[in-house]
Every structure is written in structure tokens, then in C-alpha cells.
Design an enzyme around this catalytic site. Structure first.
Site, PDB file in Angstrom:
ATOM      1  N   LYS A  22       0.837  -1.208   0.000  1.00 38.69           N
ATOM      2  CA  LYS A  22       0.000   0.000   0.000  1.00 38.69           C
ATOM      3  C   LYS A  22       0.867   1.251   0.000  1.00 38.69           C
ATOM      4  O   LYS A  22       0.646   2.180  -0.789  1.00 38.69           O
ATOM      5  CB  LYS A  22      -0.920  -0.015   1.222  1.00 38.69           C
ATOM      6  N   ARG A  92      -3.408   3.017   8.538  1.00 40.47           N
ATOM      7  CA  ARG A  92      -3.728   1.748   7.875  1.00 40.47           C
ATOM      8  C   ARG A  92      -2.498   0.839   7.817  1.00 40.47           C
ATOM      9  O   ARG A  92      -1.378   1.314   7.712  1.00 40.47           O
ATOM     10  CB  ARG A  92      -4.196   1.992   6.432  1.00 40.47           C
ATOM     11  N   GLY A 101      -8.007  -7.021   4.220  1.00 40.80           N
ATOM     12  CA  GLY A 101      -8.917  -7.161   5.358  1.00 40.80           C
ATOM     13  C   GLY A 101      -8.361  -7.906   6.546  1.00 40.80           C
ATOM     14  O   GLY A 101      -9.043  -8.046   7.560  1.00 40.80           O
ATOM     15  N   MET A 103      -5.580  -7.203   8.415  1.00 40.40           N
ATOM     16  CA  MET A 103      -5.004  -6.387   9.483  1.00 40.40           C
ATOM     17  C   MET A 103      -5.860  -5.137   9.688  1.00 40.40           C
ATOM     18  O   MET A 103      -6.947  -5.036   9.135  1.00 40.40           O
ATOM     19  CB  MET A 103      -3.546  -6.074   9.172  1.00 40.40           C
ATOM     20  N   ARG A 336      -3.758  -1.481  -5.759  1.00 44.57           N
ATOM     21  CA  ARG A 336      -2.961  -2.708  -5.624  1.00 44.57           C
ATOM     22  C   ARG A 336      -3.359  -3.630  -6.764  1.00 44.57           C
ATOM     23  O   ARG A 336      -4.421  -3.454  -7.384  1.00 44.57           O
ATOM     24  CB  ARG A 336      -3.206  -3.388  -4.272  1.00 44.57           C
ATOM     25  N   HIS A 452     -16.110  -8.319   1.950  1.00 45.25           N
ATOM     26  CA  HIS A 452     -15.094  -9.243   2.454  1.00 45.25           C
ATOM     27  C   HIS A 452     -15.350 -10.661   1.963  1.00 45.25           C
ATOM     28  O   HIS A 452     -14.435 -11.355   1.488  1.00 45.25           O
ATOM     29  CB  HIS A 452     -15.091  -9.203   3.987  1.00 45.25           C
ATOM     30  N   ARG A 558      -1.618 -47.927  -9.783  1.00 40.44           N
ATOM     31  CA  ARG A 558      -1.577 -48.793  -8.590  1.00 40.44           C
ATOM     32  C   ARG A 558      -2.407 -50.049  -8.849  1.00 40.44           C
ATOM     33  O   ARG A 558      -3.636 -49.984  -8.921  1.00 40.44           O
ATOM     34  CB  ARG A 558      -2.131 -48.042  -7.376  1.00 40.44           C
ATOM     35  N   ARG A 614       2.825 -50.043 -11.147  1.00 41.64           N
ATOM     36  CA  ARG A 614       3.466 -50.507  -9.911  1.00 41.64           C
ATOM     37  C   ARG A 614       2.912 -51.871  -9.527  1.00 41.64           C
ATOM     38  O   ARG A 614       1.686 -52.044  -9.415  1.00 41.64           O
ATOM     39  CB  ARG A 614       3.229 -49.502  -8.779  1.00 41.64           C
ATOM     40  N   GLU A 749      11.637 -45.022  -2.194  1.00 42.04           N
ATOM     41  CA  GLU A 749      10.761 -44.489  -1.145  1.00 42.04           C
ATOM     42  C   GLU A 749      11.310 -44.768   0.255  1.00 42.04           C
ATOM     43  O   GLU A 749      10.625 -44.541   1.259  1.00 42.04           O
ATOM     44  CB  GLU A 749       9.346 -45.050  -1.298  1.00 42.04           C
ATOM     45  N   SER A 768      11.453 -43.857  -9.677  1.00 41.02           N
ATOM     46  CA  SER A 768      10.318 -42.982  -9.375  1.00 41.02           C
ATOM     47  C   SER A 768      10.320 -42.771  -7.862  1.00 41.02           C
ATOM     48  O   SER A 768      10.157 -43.730  -7.097  1.00 41.02           O
ATOM     49  CB  SER A 768       8.991 -43.612  -9.814  1.00 41.02           C
ATOM     50  N   GLY A 770       8.860 -42.184  -4.584  1.00 33.33           N
ATOM     51  CA  GLY A 770       7.546 -42.212  -3.919  1.00 33.33           C
ATOM     52  C   GLY A 770       7.609 -41.284  -2.720  1.00 33.33           C
ATOM     53  O   GLY A 770       7.971 -41.702  -1.614  1.00 33.33           O
ATOM     54  N   THR A 771       7.296 -39.997  -2.934  1.00 30.48           N
ATOM     55  CA  THR A 771       7.590 -38.989  -1.913  1.00 30.48           C
ATOM     56  C   THR A 771       6.698 -39.081  -0.680  1.00 30.48           C
ATOM     57  O   THR A 771       7.079 -38.584   0.381  1.00 30.48           O
ATOM     58  CB  THR A 771       7.520 -37.577  -2.509  1.00 30.48           C
ATOM     59  N   ASN A 772       5.542 -39.703  -0.783  1.00 24.87           N
ATOM     60  CA  ASN A 772       4.709 -39.859   0.424  1.00 24.87           C
ATOM     61  C   ASN A 772       5.411 -40.762   1.438  1.00 24.87           C
ATOM     62  O   ASN A 772       5.595 -40.399   2.602  1.00 24.87           O
ATOM     63  CB  ASN A 772       3.331 -40.432   0.066  1.00 24.87           C
ATOM     64  N   ASP A 773       5.816 -41.962   0.976  1.00 23.20           N
ATOM     65  CA  ASP A 773       6.503 -42.892   1.871  1.00 23.20           C
ATOM     66  C   ASP A 773       7.907 -42.412   2.215  1.00 23.20           C
ATOM     67  O   ASP A 773       8.393 -42.619   3.327  1.00 23.20           O
ATOM     68  CB  ASP A 773       6.562 -44.296   1.256  1.00 23.20           C
ATOM     69  N   CYS A 836       6.221 -39.547  -7.957  1.00 18.09           N
ATOM     70  CA  CYS A 836       4.830 -39.945  -8.177  1.00 18.09           C
ATOM     71  C   CYS A 836       3.952 -39.773  -6.939  1.00 18.09           C
ATOM     72  O   CYS A 836       2.856 -40.315  -6.869  1.00 18.09           O
ATOM     73  CB  CYS A 836       4.752 -41.383  -8.666  1.00 18.09           C
ATOM     74  N   TYR A 856      10.357 -35.976 -14.949  1.00 18.50           N
ATOM     75  CA  TYR A 856       8.914 -35.758 -14.925  1.00 18.50           C
ATOM     76  C   TYR A 856       8.402 -35.706 -13.487  1.00 18.50           C
ATOM     77  O   TYR A 856       9.072 -36.123 -12.540  1.00 18.50           O
ATOM     78  CB  TYR A 856       8.177 -36.865 -15.697  1.00 18.50           C
TER      79      TYR A 856
END
Length: 885
Positions: A22, A92, A101, A103, A336, A452, A558, A614, A749, A768, A770-773, A836, A856
Site C-alpha cells: 500500500k 492503515r 482485510g 489487518m 494494488r 469481504h 496402482r 506398480r 521411497e 520414481s 515415492g515422496t509420500n513414503d 509420483c 517428470y
């Protein structure tokens, strides 16, 4: 001494980090010569110091405020606190990243019993003076002294009822004087002190309140939702007041240089005559469309449109601006970059490219990838004839059905429990943000397109109908009435944020389609990005959807989901219960044609594109009935002694369940361990994949299957399974005299797999992650347990910046990925590598994958467009970083 205060003529739009958005924009508009009420900015650094110093002003700040106040007095020809010619100011907030809105703001500061007389004398308008005074006491009392806003509103409502008027602007002078008196009594009653009369004290308290508002609940919640850092602080803007409440030749409004819902190039906004800014945005009165201003004040309207066009050309983006008209004189209060729906963002970006305002790369950078979710919202089936029970303003597109809930707290609680709820309010306030986030949609009885509720809903891609005057809300009885209908809490309603209609009950919805603008922008992204974008899909339907949304392959299919079909589950259970290889093979022989059929359909749908399948991953007990239920069934059969054959069968199932039960199944007998213990399972699946591929090749369909072995931690786990698949494939392909290109790879993984990736790459033809595990095993936590018990608390308290299951952890999990990539490619420079987990569709994680050199990312079908755009933005960020270096 450090400079903490800048006058408007000392800054520019490039100083947002120091002066806040602002303040930087006010400085820029001053430089442009636009009609701006003058003032000064207290920097974000002052706020940070104030917080560090246990809420004490840093040395020299107050003196710098006084110096700049003197300059403002000189420029305005008014004196702060003077009885004859008083200067009033607004105070302000203004963070570097817009948080509309969230603050605090205080208007009309400097008013007291004495300066009031000067305002009356100068304006010759007693009503205006007392209206400004009551607004100041209410705002200051709420924001600075932490007195509940509804206590002030109650006094105001009682006065309107007493005088039998509907709007605040209709209250008489004597009524306003009574309101001021009661407001002051309320302040004394609530905090045991008189309302402060000294303008200098008012100013200091207001600055402190704005600094403190950086850490209020709604601001912290907003930052968490939008991933805004907590250490930026807010600037404070002290600006000369101009008044829109001086009569019918005065007014206030908000506008956008283009329609923020549709993106159309039109003068969009709302205004009120004889009002101050909060009247428009708070939804206290329903405002008029900006186009009506052309009729009521044609000269002012012409000036306004000219000025805001200059703003858009300067910033080269849609501007969200506020203005005030004082005695027919126009002032721009702030500008803004405008929040907008995804639909509007796409249209605006593409139109601006066509207009020559921006280039394609800028257009790509303008779109928040997560916003693309909005374009995939459902809408009401147009073929269904429906009669709305109420109509309001179409404030944010999309349609939603849910149970009516009247409080933000309950909406938050029930939304988190998985219930679909619609938050129904007279108007929302920033304090409702926690409930709005968890609702499926928002319905308000008051407020306009810039209220708002509307602004927040559009930002979150949530349907919203605002200002539905037909509905009368009774909060005490938890119901609303509309004509002769009564809708109670927990009744279902449907809202359509595109039309503004409200319907009783649930209504049929249809899925959205990608617009021309959507496809065009993503084609620009595809021309830039280096990362491939695949999808996680287990069915032909999901595969088709993924392909339609631009997926270039399936990164995770899967196979276990295929086993859960009702007609297959008994065969799967027979395989698991079998106590010898022969019996197990009988069941597997029945499953083979089913699995083959699954793979034929998916490979056919994804013809010419890679499909990574898999092999069976989860523990076998997941396919068996619940232990407690089976135990109860056995007990019942024993007690009745009626069905001995069934008892024998259930006892065998129970015995097998007990044998397979594990204390920690996610780290137990699953993945490749299962394939090593029961090799015939993976052999069946490999055979099904190869035979399905051959069937399609014979039909002239090109396929690219890739077989993925899960949960490998050691090269010696991979070798035998790899060799077994190779042997089966060679046998079938030789027999059928078919040439098939296929790959065998593994999921990385487990930390050990990443750390020994050079060894694993001797056999694996692709990785590949396996980012969750990998996240679970790196942090040593169970996602299901952690998210429910402590992980979200970690994020709230800043122990972790993000939930690592939502945003890839670059320092820990990311480091393992980088190690895995480096080691794997050391062995095989052409190794294909991707991820994946759902991280594959999260923009920050996609950027990490680009920087880490992956080939990928793979994510759920509906996140494919997000990943495509995020991958392009990662390239643009890298280029920008390199050019700066």
C-alpha cells in the site's frame, strides 16, 4: 540513525518490501501526480523491531513520526490536534504481500471533543462531524482497545430502531450525539478508562495496534493458507483524511480496472454516496454499481476512469483501487494488483498479451498455478429446471451444496470432519476466515461484489453468493427465512456463485471443461517447461481424464486398487488364505485375465505414451476382513453350532489374519518383500502386463509399459524380481514373435534406496521417487497419525514451515532425492527419474523437481494443469535468477 519513516514523495513501487504494498503504491501514485491525500509510511522494519523489542518503538521512530507529521501539516495547511483547523488522519496497515482485510485500519483519527468544534465550523455540517466521530470511536474502540464490534453495532441498531430509520446515513444529529455519548460510556464500562482525547496518544496507540495486528489470529491464518512468511512485518500508512460522508456530493467506492470475476475489460466496482470506505467493503449498506456514478456525477466518473486507466498502464496489471469524493473532488486512496478468479486471471493475462501490455512469459508468471483448480469447479446442470428460493450477487463462481451452518467456528469444526457445509452469515468479517476456509461455499444477506466475503471467496476459488437481501437470518434460532420458507441449521442448500442463485437441497452438478484461454495459456507453458507431466491413474476413466488435461503419461498405476472390486475380492482372499503354492496359483490363474483386461484398457487409453505400472505394494491383510469383525463372527458361529462349513472357513480366515497382522504394517511385509516371499504374485502381474501389451500391438496400437517394483531398499531385493520379469517377458515375446519396448524400474521411497542409488541403478532402468513414503520414512512419522495429532500444530507454531506431506521438504527429503539423482545418474547417465507422490502437483515441489534435474512429475489428473504451469514457471524463475547473477 536508521530511517524508519518515509514521506510519500520519498518512495516508489519497487520498495514494497520496506514500505509495504500500500505504501509503495501510494508513493508511486504521488510520483505520477495523481490526486492522493498526502501522508507518510512507517516501514516494515519498524514493525519487525517493535515485535523483537517486546512491543517497544525502536529508537528514533516516534521522533521521525513527529517530523513527518509536521511536513504533512505544512502540505495540508492543517494542524494535528488544533481546535480551529484540525488535521485528521487515517492509520492503515500495508504488508509487502497483499492481505486484504486481515489487518487493521483506523479512520478519522485526531477527533476529540475540542477538534470536533473545528470540524463543525469548517464543514458547516454538524451531522457529518458527529457521524465521523462515532465512526472513529467505534473503530478505535474495536481495533485498538479490543472491544467487541457487535457491542457498538447494538447501540447503533437500537438508535435506528428508535428513530425508525433503515440506514446509518438517516440517523438524526441528536441521534448521532446520543450514539457518541453511549459509545464513550461503553468504552469506560468495558476497559475502565475514558476514551483517549489526546490526538498524539491516539496516534501512538493506533500505530501500535497496526503493528500488533500483524500477529492477530486472522492474519496468521491467512498467511498460513497463502504461505506468506511470518517475518515480513507490516508497514503503517498515516494519511490525511478525506471525507466521503459530507453529504450527497461526497462518496466512497472501490473498483477494478477489469472485471475480477470474468476478466472482461469493463469499469467494475461499487460506491456509496455520503459514506466512508468501510461502509462499502463491510457490507453494512448494499452499494450501487459504479456505472451509476456516471449518471450521478458524470465529471467525477470521467476523471476516475481516466486516472485508473493510467494506473493499469503503469502497473501493467489489473488494479483494485479505492477512491473518495469530497465535495465533488476525486481522491485515489490506494491501488494494488487486483485479486481475481482463475477464469478472470486467464482472460486478463491473455488479453493483455494481445493488447501488447505484457509478453507471454509475464502472462505465465501472473497465474497462480493453484488457482487453476477454480477452473475445474463443478457447476449446476443447465438441463435441470430449478426454481431459486433467493437471489443475490454472483460474487465468486462455482456451485456448491452443503448443510447450512451459521458460525465460522462450527463451519471450521464440521468442515475438518469432512462434512460439506455452506457458511451463512449476514456479512463475513476477517475474523470468520478460519470457518470460510473449511466451508464449501459462502452465502451472505448483505454486502456487495467487493465485500469481504466476495474478495476472500474469489481468492480461495470458493463459490459465494453475496448480498442476498431476500433472506432474513435469525442467528439465535439458527435459521433463515426467505419469503414463506424456513431453512434451518443442517438443512441442505445449493448456491451458484456464477448466477447468484440459491436453491433448496442438493442439485445435480456437471464437471467443467477447459476454456480456450485455459488451453492457450497451458500451450504457452508447454513450450517453455522442461519437466514432463504425468498422472497417477488406476482406471481407464482416470487415464482419459488425465490425457484430456494434458498428461504425457501415467507415472503411477496402482495395481492393488484393481484387486478391491467386489467380484475380485473373494478370489484375492482365496489367494491370501491359501497355505500352499498350488492353491495360491489356482487363485492367481483366475486373477490373470482380469489384470490383463485392466492393463489392456489403460494402455489403450494411453497409447503412444508411457504407463508406469506398480506391482502389488500394500500388506496382504488390507485385502482381508477386519480382525475384530471376523473374531466376533467366529464366536457367533461357535455359539450357534449351526453352520460348520462357514465356521471352518471363517476360522481359516481368522488364522490367516492373525498370521499376517503386524505392529507396523507400513514397514512390514509389503512391496518387493511380498514379491520375494510370494514370487508367483509378481509373476502373474508381469505376465498380465506383457500379454496386454502384445494384444494391443497386434491391433496396431503402440504401447510403452514400464514395470515398477516397489519398496526396494537393497540391490539384492531388486535383482531376483528384475530377472524373473525379464525371463517371463522374454518367454512370451519369443513365443509371440513380438518386439516390445518396456522398462523395469523401482520406486525410491526409503532412505537407504536413495543412499545406495548407484547400486540400484545397475539394474533399475528408471527411478520414481515415492515422496509420500519417503517423507514418512525420512521423518520417522506416520502421516495418518501425525496429521491428526501434532503435525498441523508444528506448522502453526512454526516448527515446520509447511506440512511436508503437502509441500516437499527440501532440506531433508529433498536432499535424499538429490543424492539419489546424482548417484543413479553416475551409474546410468540416461536414467529416467520422476516423482509420483501428490507433491508432483504442488507448485513449490514441482520447482524443486525441475531444479533437481528430474525428467517428470506425476500427480492426480486434476492437478496436471497445475503441474504444467508450475513447471513452466520454474524455468522462468531459473532464467530470472541466472540473469540477476
Amino acid at each position: 540513525m536508521k530511517k524508519y519513516v518515509y514521506y510519500f514523495d520519498e518512495g516508489n513501487k519497487e520498495m514494497k518490501k520496506l514500505l509495504g504494498g500500500k505504501g509503495a503504491n501510494l508513493a508511486e501514485m504521488t510520483k505520477m501526480g495523481l490526486p492522493i491525500p498526502q501522508g507518510f509510511i512507517i516501514t516494515t522494519e519498524a514493525c519487525i523491531e517493535y515485535t523483537k523489542n517486546q512491543k517497544q518503538f525502536p529508537e528514533g521512530l516516534w521522533e521521525q513520526v513527529q517530523d513527518n507529521l509536521k511536513k504533512l501539516e505544512k502540505n495540508s495547511n492543517k494542524i494535528f490536534g488544533n481546535i480551529e483547523n484540525p488535521l485528521l488522519v487515517s492509520v492503515r496497515s500495508g504488508a509487502a504481500i497483499s492481505m486484504p482485510g486481515m489487518m487493521d485500519t483506523i479512520l478519522n483519527l485526531g477527533l476529540n471533543e475540542h477538534t470536533m468544534q473545528g470540524i463543525i465550523k469548517k464543514s458547516n455540517n454538524e451531522r457529518f462531524a458527529f457521524d465521523s466521530y462515532r465512526r472513529f470511536i467505534q473503530m478505535f474502540g474495536n481495533v485498538v482497545m479490543d472491544i467487541k464490534g457487535e457491542l457498538f453495532e447494538r447501540i447503533l441498531e437500537e438508535t435506528k430502531q428508535k428513530e425508525k430509520v433503515e440506514n446509518d446515513s438517516e440517523i438524526s444529529i441528536s441521534g448521532l450525539k446520543e450514539v457518541v455519548k453511549k459509545y464513550k460510556e461503553l468504552v469506560y464500562k468495558e476497559i475502565g478508562e475514558k476514551f483517549p482525547e489526546d490526538p498524539q496518544k491516539q496516534l501512538r496507540m493506533a500505530i501500535e495496534a497496526v503493528f500488533s495486528s500483524w500477529d492477530n489470529k486472522r492474519a496468521v491464518t491467512y498467511r498460513r493458507i497463502h504461505r506468506i512468511p511470518d517475518d515480513l512485518g507490516t508497514a503503517v500508512n498515516v494519511q490525511e483524511m478525506v471525507f466521503g460522508n459530507m453529504g450527497t456530493d461526497s462518496g466512497t467506492g472501490v473498483g477494478f480496472t477489469r472485471n475480477p470475476s470474468t476478466g472482461e475489460k469493463e469499469n467494475y466496482g461499487e460506491y456509496l454516496l455520503n459514506a466512508q470506505g468501510e461502509d462499502v467493503v463491510a457490507g453494512i449498506r448494499t452499494p450501487k454499481s459504479l456505472t451509476q456514478l456516471e449518471k450521478e456525477m458524470p465529471d467525477v466518473y470521467k476523471q476516475l476512469i481516466e486516472k485508473v486507466k493510467i494506473l493499469e498502464n503503469n502497473y501493467k496489471d489489473v488494479q483494485d483501487y479505492e477512491f473518495t469524493i469530497e465535495k465533488n473532488k476525486l481522491y485515489i486512496l490506494q491501488t494494488r494488483d487486483g485479486k481475481r478468479t482463475a477464469q478472470a486471471a486467464l482472460k486478463i493475462a491473455i488479453d493483455m498479451v494481445k493488447e501488447g501490455l505484457i509478453d507471454k512469459n509475464t502472462a505465465l508468471k501472473r497465474i497462480d498455478p493453484n488457482q487453476l483448480n477454480q477452473l475445474l469447479h463443478r457447476r449446476i446442470d443447465p438441463n435441470i429446471e430449478l426454481e431459486p428460493i433467493a437471489t443475490g450477487l454472483p460474487a465468486s463462481p462455482g456451485a456448491a451444496s452443503g448443510k447450512v451452518i451459521f458460525t465460522a467456528d462450527e463451519a471450521e469444526k464440521r468442515g475438518k470432519n469432512g462434512e460439506a457445509v455452506i457458511l451463512v452469515r449476514q456479512e463475513t468479517t476477517p475474523d470468520d476466515i478460519h470457518g470460510m476456509v473449511q466451508a464449501k461455499g459462502i452465502l451472505t444477506s448483505r454486502g456487495g461484489m467487493t465485500s469481504h466475503a466476495a474478495v476472500v471467496a474469489r481468492g480461495m476459488g470458493m463459490p459465494c453468493v453475496a448480498g442476498s437481501n431476500d433472506i432474513i437470518i435469525n442467528l439465535e434460532k439458527e435459521l433463515f427465512k426467505v419469503n414463506d420458507k424456513i431453512i434451518k441449521k443442517d438443512d441442505y442448500i445449493t448456491i451458484d456463485g456464477g448466477s447468484g442463485h440459491v436453491f433448496m437441497g442438493k442439485v445435480p452438478m456437471i464437471e467443467p471443461k477447459m476454456s480456450k484461454e485455459f488451453k492457450l495459456l497451458l500451450s504457452w507453458a508447454d513450450n517453455i517447461r522442461k519437466l514432463g507431466v504425468y498422472a497417477n491413474a488406476d482406471t481407464p476413466e482416470d487415464s482419459k481424464k488425465a490425457r484430456d488435461l494434458g498428461a504425457e503419461g501415467i507415472g503411477l498405476c496402482r495395481t492393488e486398487h484393481m484387486f478391491m472390486a467386489p467380484e475380485r475380492l473373494p478370489i484375492v482372499q482365496a489367494m491370501i488364505i491359501a497355505d500352499n503354492k498350488k492353491s495360491r496359483q489356482i487363485a492367481l490363474d483366475k486373477l490373470l485375465p482380469m489384470q490383463k483386461s485392466d492393463f489392456v484398457k489403460i494402455l489403450e487409453e494411453m497409447h503412444d505414451l508411457p504407463v508406469i505400472i506398480r506391482l502389488l505394494d500394500p500388506p496382504l491383510h488390507e485385502f482381508l476382513p477386519n480382525y475384530e469383525e471376523t473374531l466376533a463372527k467366529v464366536a457367533q458361529l461357535k455359539s450357534t453350532k449351526e453352520n460348520k462349513d462357514e465356521l471352518k472357513k471363517q476360522e481359516k480366515i481368522l488364522e490367516r489374519i492373525e498370521m499376517l497382522r503386524e505392529m507396523n504394517p507400513m514397514l512390514g511385509l509389503r512391496g518387493c518383500r511380498l514379491g520375494l516371499l510370494y514370487p508367483e504374485i509378481y509373476e502373474m502381474q508381469a505376465r498380465a502386463i506383457i500379454e496386454a501389451s502384445i494384444e494391443l500391438i497386434k491391433q496396431g496400437i503402440r504401447v510403452k509399459p514400464e514395470i515398477m517394483i516397489p519398496l526396494v531398499s537393497h540391490i539384492n531385493e531388486l535383482k531376483p524380481i528384475y530377472n524373473s520379469i525379464k525371463k517371463i517377458a522374454k518367454e512370451i515375446l519369443t513365443r509371440e514373435k513380438i518386439v516390445l519396448e518396456y522398462k523395469i524400474g523401482t520406486m525410491i521411497e526409503l532412505p537407504r534406496a536413495a543412499l545406495t542409488a548407484d547400486e540400484i541403478a545397475e539394474y533399475a532402468e528408471f527411478f520414481s521417487f515415492g515422496t509420500n513414503d519417503l517423507t514418512q520414512t525420512t521423518f520417522g512419522i506416520s502421516r495418518d497419525d501425525a496429521e491428526g495429532k501434532f503435525l498441523l500444530k508444528y506448522v502453526e507454531e512454526g516448527i515446520l514451515k509447511d506440512n511436508p506431506f503437502e509441500v516437499l521438504d527440501p532440506a531433508g527429503v529433498g536432499k535424499l532425492i538429490k543424492i539419489g539423482v546424482e548417484l543413479g545418474r553416475k551409474t546410468n547417465p540416461h536414467l529416467e527419474i520422476g516423482i509420483c507422490g501428490e507433491h508432483g502437483g504442488e507448485p513449490n515441489s514441482v520447482e524443486f523437481c525441475h531444479n533437481a534435474g528430474l525428467n517428470y512429475v506425476s500427480c492426480s489428473p486434476f492437478r496436471v494443469p497445475i503441474a504444467r504451469l508450475a513447471a513452466a514457471q520454474a524455468v522462468l524463475k531459473e532464467k530470472s535468477k541466472n540473469s540477476n547473477n
